[in-house]
Design a protein around this motif. Structure first.
Motif, PDB file in Angstrom:
ATOM      1  N   LEU A   1       1.049  -1.199   0.123  1.00 18.37           N
ATOM      2  CA  LEU A   1       0.039  -0.016  -0.149  1.00 18.37           C
ATOM      3  C   LEU A   1       0.860   1.083   0.358  1.00 18.37           C
ATOM      4  N   GLY A   2       1.438   1.259   0.299  1.00 23.45           N
ATOM      5  CA  GLY A   2       3.288   2.626   0.909  1.00 23.45           C
ATOM      6  C   GLY A   2       2.538   3.454   1.931  1.00 23.45           C
ATOM      7  N   ASP A   3       3.358   4.758   1.792  1.00 18.87           N
ATOM      8  CA  ASP A   3       2.712   5.508   2.908  1.00 18.87           C
ATOM      9  C   ASP A   3       1.181   6.191   3.068  1.00 18.87           C
ATOM     10  N   ASP A   4       0.753   6.279   1.991  1.00 19.86           N
ATOM     11  CA  ASP A   4      -0.286   7.684   1.560  1.00 19.86           C
ATOM     12  C   ASP A   4      -1.726   7.056   0.696  1.00 19.86           C
TER      13      ASP A   4
ATOM     14  N   GLY B   1     -17.237   3.186   6.747  1.00 18.17           N
ATOM     15  CA  GLY B   1     -15.841   3.373   7.278  1.00 18.17           C
ATOM     16  C   GLY B   1     -15.528   1.523   7.995  1.00 18.17           C
ATOM     17  N   ALA B   2     -15.632   1.183   7.652  1.00 16.47           N
ATOM     18  CA  ALA B   2     -15.851  -0.703   7.868  1.00 16.47           C
ATOM     19  C   ALA B   2     -14.243  -0.400   7.384  1.00 16.47           C
ATOM     20  N   ASN B   3     -13.653  -0.585   6.280  1.00 21.60           N
ATOM     21  CA  ASN B   3     -12.625  -0.550   5.345  1.00 21.60           C
ATOM     22  C   ASN B   3     -11.556   0.117   6.162  1.00 21.60           C
ATOM     23  N   LEU B   4     -12.256   1.365   6.461  1.00 20.68           N
ATOM     24  CA  LEU B   4     -11.076   2.598   6.116  1.00 20.68           C
ATOM     25  C   LEU B   4     -10.524   2.560   8.021  1.00 20.68           C
ATOM     26  N   ARG B   5     -11.417   1.976   9.032  1.00 16.68           N
ATOM     27  CA  ARG B   5     -10.333   1.478  10.059  1.00 16.68           C
ATOM     28  C   ARG B   5     -10.062   0.637  10.381  1.00 16.68           C
TER      29      ARG B   5
ATOM     30  N   VAL C   1      -1.813   2.113   7.433  1.00 14.01           N
ATOM     31  CA  VAL C   1      -0.254   2.714   7.136  1.00 14.01           C
ATOM     32  C   VAL C   1      -0.104   4.202   7.688  1.00 14.01           C
ATOM     33  N   PRO C   2       0.696   5.613   6.766  1.00 16.19           N
ATOM     34  CA  PRO C   2       0.265   6.368   7.449  1.00 16.19           C
ATOM     35  C   PRO C   2      -0.421   7.055   7.703  1.00 16.19           C
ATOM     36  N   ARG C   3      -0.525   7.926   5.973  1.00 15.98           N
ATOM     37  CA  ARG C   3      -1.565   8.006   5.666  1.00 15.98           C
ATOM     38  C   ARG C   3      -2.954   7.318   4.463  1.00 15.98           C
TER      39      ARG C   3
ATOM     40  N   ASP D   1     -10.073  12.746  13.038  1.00 22.27           N
ATOM     41  CA  ASP D   1      -9.000  13.011  13.414  1.00 22.27           C
ATOM     42  C   ASP D   1      -7.340  12.149  12.756  1.00 22.27           C
ATOM     43  N   ARG D   2      -7.970  11.189  12.423  1.00 24.98           N
ATOM     44  CA  ARG D   2      -6.495   9.893  11.971  1.00 24.98           C
ATOM     45  C   ARG D   2      -6.883   9.914  10.812  1.00 24.98           C
ATOM     46  N   ALA D   3      -7.574  10.611   9.607  1.00 27.43           N
ATOM     47  CA  ALA D   3      -7.978  10.289   8.269  1.00 27.43           C
ATOM     48  C   ALA D   3      -8.504  11.159   7.673  1.00 27.43           C
TER      49      ALA D   3
END
Length: 190
Positions: free
Chosen positions: A34-37, A46-50, A56-58, A78-80
């Motif tokens: 996935l990489g960093d962003d 948001g099931a996948n988002l969480r 990943v960092p961002r 606050d996290r995405a």
């Protein structure tokens, strides 16, 4: 795209969140860097988002439904980065993400032409060498029942590699889950 009440209830449930975390994402992202962003198109509730924000960092999520985007902002803002926009016309800079993902959402896009615009946008916002990965369901009796009076435009597996190549992707691969028949795909921006 609007979903019927039963579909909304399922997609916002903890059971669906566990299914996503334990089954869907591990299969869909097997061997994907996935990489960093990361950009997720169509995160829904948001099931996948969480899961992604833990990996990943961002993470940026583009959600077409305004109320759902507001819900995501309250829960995960606050996290995405949450962007209320159409995945087929994203207000994001070219070549800005290490990967773009979408999970079990393409069938909610009403037309093949709109799906193709999403593929083109995924290509546009990916960095060279970045990967576009995801999965989507295929028709079954239960799937049709869940989508009663709901958008259900599944992506025919035999045409998906060509459609991704037409959007500019290379190294396109696609396969189907042996039990569910769901389709997963991976493609790279040259």
């Amino acid at each position: 795209m609007p979903m019927n009440r039963a579909h909304r209830k399922l997609c916002s449930s903890e059971k669906w969140a566990r299914t996503t975390k334990d089954l869907i994402l591990p299969w869909a992202l097997e061997d994907v860097r996935l990489g960093d962003d990361v950009l997720e198109i169509g995160p829904g509730y948001g099931a996948n988002l969480r899961v992604l924000i833990e990996q990943v960092p961002r993470v940026t999520a583009v959600e077409i439904d305004e109320a759902t985007a507001a819900l995501l902002e309250r829960k995960w803002g606050d996290r995405a980065r949450i962007v209320h926009a159409d995945g087929a016309a994203m207000p994001l800079p070219d070549q800005s993400f290490s990967s773009v993902v979408c999970f079990v959402m393409l069938h909610h896009v009403p037309t093949a032409a709109q799906q193709d615009r999403i593929f083109a946008e995924a290509h546009r916002v990916l960095r060279p060498g970045g990967v576009f990965a995801g999965c989507d369901s295929q028709p079954s009796f239960g799937f049709r029942v869940l989508h009663f009076r709901d958008t259900m435009n599944t992506v025919p597996p035999d045409g998906l590699p060509g459609r991704l190549a037409k959007a500019g992707f290379e190294n396109v691969s696609m396969d189907q889950h042996p039990k569910s028949g769901a389709v997963r795909f991976r493609a790279e921006r040259p």
